[in-house]
Every structure is written in C-alpha cells, then in structure tokens.
Design an enzyme around this catalytic site. Sequence first.
Site, PDB file in Angstrom:
ATOM      1  N   SER A 406       0.818  -1.211   0.000  1.00 57.52           N
ATOM      2  CA  SER A 406       0.000   0.000   0.000  1.00 57.52           C
ATOM      3  C   SER A 406       0.852   1.262   0.000  1.00 57.52           C
ATOM      4  O   SER A 406       0.312   2.348  -0.092  1.00 57.52           O
ATOM      5  CB  SER A 406      -0.983  -0.011   1.154  1.00 57.52           C
ATOM      6  N   HIS A 427      -2.992  -2.723  -5.783  1.00 52.27           N
ATOM      7  CA  HIS A 427      -3.320  -2.373  -4.399  1.00 52.27           C
ATOM      8  C   HIS A 427      -4.822  -2.515  -4.171  1.00 52.27           C
ATOM      9  O   HIS A 427      -5.603  -1.674  -4.603  1.00 52.27           O
ATOM     10  CB  HIS A 427      -2.840  -0.936  -4.107  1.00 52.27           C
ATOM     11  N   GLU A 439      -6.125   0.050  -6.979  1.00 43.72           N
ATOM     12  CA  GLU A 439      -5.114   0.958  -7.546  1.00 43.72           C
ATOM     13  C   GLU A 439      -4.124   0.113  -8.339  1.00 43.72           C
ATOM     14  O   GLU A 439      -3.546  -0.836  -7.802  1.00 43.72           O
ATOM     15  CB  GLU A 439      -4.369   1.703  -6.428  1.00 43.72           C
ATOM     16  N   ASN A 477      -3.724   6.576  -0.330  1.00 43.00           N
ATOM     17  CA  ASN A 477      -3.127   6.680   1.005  1.00 43.00           C
ATOM     18  C   ASN A 477      -2.270   7.930   1.149  1.00 43.00           C
ATOM     19  O   ASN A 477      -2.111   8.460   2.242  1.00 43.00           O
ATOM     20  CB  ASN A 477      -2.321   5.423   1.330  1.00 43.00           C
TER      21      ASN A 477
END
Length: 699
Positions: A406, A427, A439, A477
Amino acid sequence: MSDKIAYSRHGDIAVLTVQNPPVNALSQAVRQGLWDGMDRAEADDGVKAVLIVGEGRAFFAGADITEFGKPPMEPYLPVLINRIEASPLLVVASMHGVSLGGGLEVALGCHYRIAVPSARVGLPEVHLGLIPGAGGTQRMPRLTGVEAALDVMTTGRQIKADEAAKLGLIDEVRDGDPKQNGIDYTQSLLDAGAPRRPVSEMETPAAIDWDGAFETILSRGRGQISPAWCVRAVQAGVEKPFAEGLAAERKIFMDLMETDQRQGMIHAFFSERAVGNLPELKGVEPRALQHIGVIGGGTMGAGIATSALLSGFQVTLLEMTPEAGEAARKRIAGNLSGALKRGKISQDKHDAILNNILSVVTNYEALSDVDLVIEAVFEEMSVKKTVFAELDRVCKKGAILASNTSYLDVNEIAASTSRPEDVIGLHFFSPAHVMKLLEIVVADKTAPDVVATGFELGKRMSKISVRAGVCDGFIGNRILSTYRTAADHMILDGASPYEIDKALEAFGFAMGPFAVADLAGLDIGWAVRKRKRAEGIDPAARDSSYADKLCEDGHFGQKTGKGYYDYSAGAKARVPNPDVMPLIEAERAQQGISPREFTAEEIVRRYMAAMVNESAKVVGEGIARRPLDVDMTLLFGYGFPRYRGGPLKWADIVGLPELLADMQEYRKEDPHFWQIAPLLEQLVAEGKTFDDLNKAAAA
Ligand code: 3H9
C-alpha cells in the site's frame, strides 16, 4: 423521420424500432423519431396499434444523460410520453435488457407492457441526484401503490421482470425475440378487442404519512436530498389531478437539475466509466489470464483470493506452513459462505470453488504455472524482495508479478527481479472481496500489456481500477495521510476527534477519520508514524504523540474494543473513550498551545482544503493521470460522498479561487504544511477548473 427509429408495418401493427446504440438513450433525435413515428402510424391507413421495441442491448436506458446541464430540447420527454399515451391507437411496449428512468417512463406511457424474463426495469434517477421527471412518480404509484413505488424510486434499484410483473408494472413475461413477442402480444390484444388503457386515467392510490416518509428517507440519504423529493412528487400525484401532479414532478426535477448534487452524481457516473479507459492503453492487448497465484492468506490475501475465485479464476494460494494454509482456507471458506448466503453464488458453485478450483500450497514451485501472482505479505521491503526473488525463480516467462503493497516503492521491488517489465502494483482495499477500488500502480519499467492486464483483471473482478504512479501511498493513502494530518493539527489547536468526525459525517462521509482509524486499527497508523520517524521527520513539521500513547496501552480501536471510541456496547453504539481527551490536553499543554474553538464549517473547510491540495499535487506530478482518477479513488476506497462527485469535483463546485484563498490564509500559520500545489495556482491563474483537465484528457 429520424434514423434513430425504424418504422415497419406488420398487418395492423406499426412497429417503432429504436436504434440508438449502445443503450438506446432517449436523445433529442430519438424523442423526435418517436414523435414522428406516432404521427406516421396514426396517419397510416389500417394501423390499429403501435408497438415500441428497442434494438440491441436495451429497450431504453433512460434520458440521454449527456444532455443534462444543457438547455432542454423539444420534444420534451414528459410531453412525448403524454402524446404516446393519448394516441387513439393501442400502444404496446416490448421490453428487453434494461428499461431505466425515462425508458421505463415511456413504457408506463404505453397501454400494455410485455417483457422477456431477463428484462430489468427501474427508476435510477436518484443515483444522478434527480427524481423521475417524465411521469414516473405519477404513473408508477397508480400501478403499484405508493409504498412499492417509493421503494423502487428512492433506492433506484433494478427489478427483474417477474418481480415487476408481480408489482403490476409488466402485464406479461414471455421468453423469445422481443420484437416478435411484441407483435404476437399486440395482435392478441387486438384480437381480444382490448381497450386503450392509459395509466394516467387509473385511480389514484391511497395516501400515506407523507411528512413521515419524507423525513425518514431524508435521514437515510446522509445528506443526499433527491430520494426524499420523490415523496413530494408522489404526494402531488395522489393529491392533485394528473396534469397538476405532473407539473409538480417537473418542477422538482428541474430544481434538482440545478443542484450541486446533480452535478456531483453525474460526474461520478461518467468518471466511473472513464476511469478504466486510459488513452495510453488503446489497442494494447492484455496477456492471457486464467490462473492466479496469491501469496499470503491473511485477511488481505484471503480477500483477494475470494474475489478472484468469485470472478471465475483458478487460484493457488501460498502460505508458509500447513497450519497457516488451513487458516487461509477457512478465511476464504467464510467469505464464500457469505457470498452463498447473499445469493451471489449457488451451492454447486460454492462447493466446486472450495473443492476443485482453489488450491492452498506451501511450496513456491506450485506457482510455476500461474499467469499472474499477487503477493499480500508483510509490508516490509526486505520481506517483499525475498518473495519476489522466489517468484522470479519459479514463475513461467510472461507471468505477471504483482505486489499488493500500500505504500512501498514498486520500482525498488521490480528492480530486485530479472524481469522488471512484468512487475506491477495491484493495491486492493480490505476486505478485498467487498471493496470496489483497485489501484494499479505502474512502475517505471512496467510493460504496457502488463498494465492492460491489470485493468482486465480489475474489470473481471468488477472493480473500479485506477492507474497510479509510484510514490509513498500512491493516490489514495498519500492523500489520506495529508488530510489526516490536517485533522491532527486541528486537534492540537482545539478541536476534538468527536467534533471532527461529526462535522465530516454531516458533510457526507460514511465515517469520520477517527472512526475510520479505529476500524482500520490504530496500530497501522502507529507503524507508519514509527517508520516515518525512523526515516527522519522534518523539524518544521508539527507532530504529536498522544495517539501513540493509546497504542502503547494496547488500544488499537474496534479490534481491542477501545480506541478513540469505546465499543463495549458494539461497533454501532460507539461512545467517546474518556481516556482520549486528557491525553490530547496533556499534549497541547506540553506544546504550549492554547486551544481554540472550531466550527463544523471550519473543520470541513480545512480538511477539504488539505485533501484538495494534496490531490492537486498528485495530479500535477502525474501520479494520477486525471483529476477524475483522484475523485474515483476517494469515492470507491475512502467513503467520500458520491453526491459530491469527489474532492476535485467538489473543489470545482466550491470554486478554486476561494479554496486557494483559504489555503493562503492557512499558510500564514503553518507554511510547512500548507505548501500550495503549483497545479492549483496555475488553474486559478488561467481561470480553469479540474474538470477542464478531465475534458482535455478525453479529447
Ligand atoms: C432519466 O431518465 C430522467 C427522466 O426521468 C426524465 C427526463 C426528462 N445516457 O454503463 P455502460 C453510456 S435519467 C447517455 O458502460 P453497462 C455510458 O456512458 C437516466 N449515455 O454499460 C457508456 O458510454 P461509453 C436514467 C448513457 O452495460 C455506454 O452507454 N437512466 C446512458 O455496464 C455503455 O454504458 C440511468 O440512470 C444514458 N442514459 O450498463 C441509466 N446510459 O461506452 C444509466 C449509458 O462511452 N445507465 N450510457 O463509456 C446505466 O445504468 C448503465 O449504463 C446501463 C448499461 C445499465 C444502461
């Protein structure tokens, strides 16, 4: 006559066949064609009935959404439908594929309706921030009663033909070719001397507690208003003559058309479809994909394996020991039994997946045949490199080697193999068989067909796939880390986690950031903070350690029963943890901060400014190709309210100059945190919006 409607004669029946691929949207040309078709049929000697049928995938997918926000063009749909209904001829709709929104409203304007068993109908306008605006709120309740009609239109759900028939929306369900079915059915109606049967002339249904229904549906909408307005439109239809009810519906529809929510939701509709459509992948063939390997059977690996199995892939999952393998199999079995209970798979399929399609192994050699392998092991570069060295050794030539990291550097992982062109980041979000976002992290050397295969995988798994470049945290993130920091700063300055969560939940987020942190596990943020501190924090950055103290005391959020909130009475009955504010107050005292008040409005403004600023950096640096990629990431992975379209759509609506001015103010207090994105300054200087960039990318 418009080339969108083909006119043909079958004995006494005139057939109007709609030809507007891909989904027969009711564009101006289609509406005009239907109008002219009705005129022609009525003037055509010997015609006694008109059959309306769609060609291709659908009857009608509804009004043409691309026309929304532009000046309406005649003939208007409600007027056309009234004209169809008022025809002296018998008018029949034969439905297949979807009949949605205006499409179903056309059918309701016909005197009889037949459908094939696979047909689905619905009034999904609320998903576009609207209500049905072409008589749906007036005609449907006359056929189904108010409660069923409100259920259909406030949820926007699609209904299968048999349920629609039970509700009274469809007169006959019959298998076969929709056109031939329609002709046979219409002929049988003519033979039986069936009368015209305008729904508008049917009796109005019984009233309900309108105010109660309005309030209940409004509160369910978490800030979204259009579902509740369906109630007022239906109420008008029950209380007033048909024409007045229709006028009331039209007024609500047109008022909603002017709202930000309509803009946000239509942006979401088109972006959801555009996000996987990357110009750079045009004409690039994905690699063959059938057998998928997963490394690690924890929550994430088991979720990825479940998602792959449910999407028809063969899966081989690798664990370190037979015991860990057994635990992984149990997790997957648990996920699959959930899918079975929800009716997503049959018992046979469930059994076949568990007994034949899933293999759990403990040696890397078993992965020699996989087309793609996704590792979901511990987030530590050295561990990842060990795994990739093994994959590099055993996987066949051309196999795609993916990491579910991540935030780690996918370039570094790729460089540790002999085949960096086959390495990519995939991800997933936890739980991976539920969350829609994927992702697709493209490293410097990732081959285009590997990227295309990532998108193909996402499509087959029914994910919303977003292309991301390599950076710490990728798109989602990275942005999360910035807006969380803005929230942490507000806490130091005087806001409480509970005020912040409340303000953001009122804004429309499914959960505020502190409730999310408790759900994800406070240990995750703790680990990130430790890593960042080890890497060295810029002395100019504000930092706080009160959350570490919670973790040191073993409070990791929901999983330990306590975090920012206390969950002793259950996850839904969260109450503030009384230990938290004293920790925060001590931290403020230690840092010499005199706390001040924050209004809900200021909390939202600062939080969103931080989110928009980081989003603009992510786009400006090319980590996200387009603003819409950021919007879809936040919508599908981070609980951003769909009716606001995404952070960058929200920014366009609020106004970029206003947001920039806010950030310039905030920068005076904390120039380190509020470093303004050059892209935002540039857009403001040029008088442009983020959506202009989306449009330029599509051109
Ligand atoms: C309404 O009717 C208002 C009325 O009450 C009152 C009016 C006065 N218009 O989704 P897909 C495009 S509001 C224009 O990939 P699928 C879509 O963008 C309307 N375009 O396929 C895509 O284009 P591209 C109420 C539309 O098989 C292509 O068609 N109706 C429309 O997964 C294929 O779509 C709705 O809200 C449209 N209405 O799903 C229905 N619909 O290829 C909205 C689709 O360039 N549509 N396109 O990317 C859907 O739910 C799905 O598209 C549908 C097909 C189920 C139809």
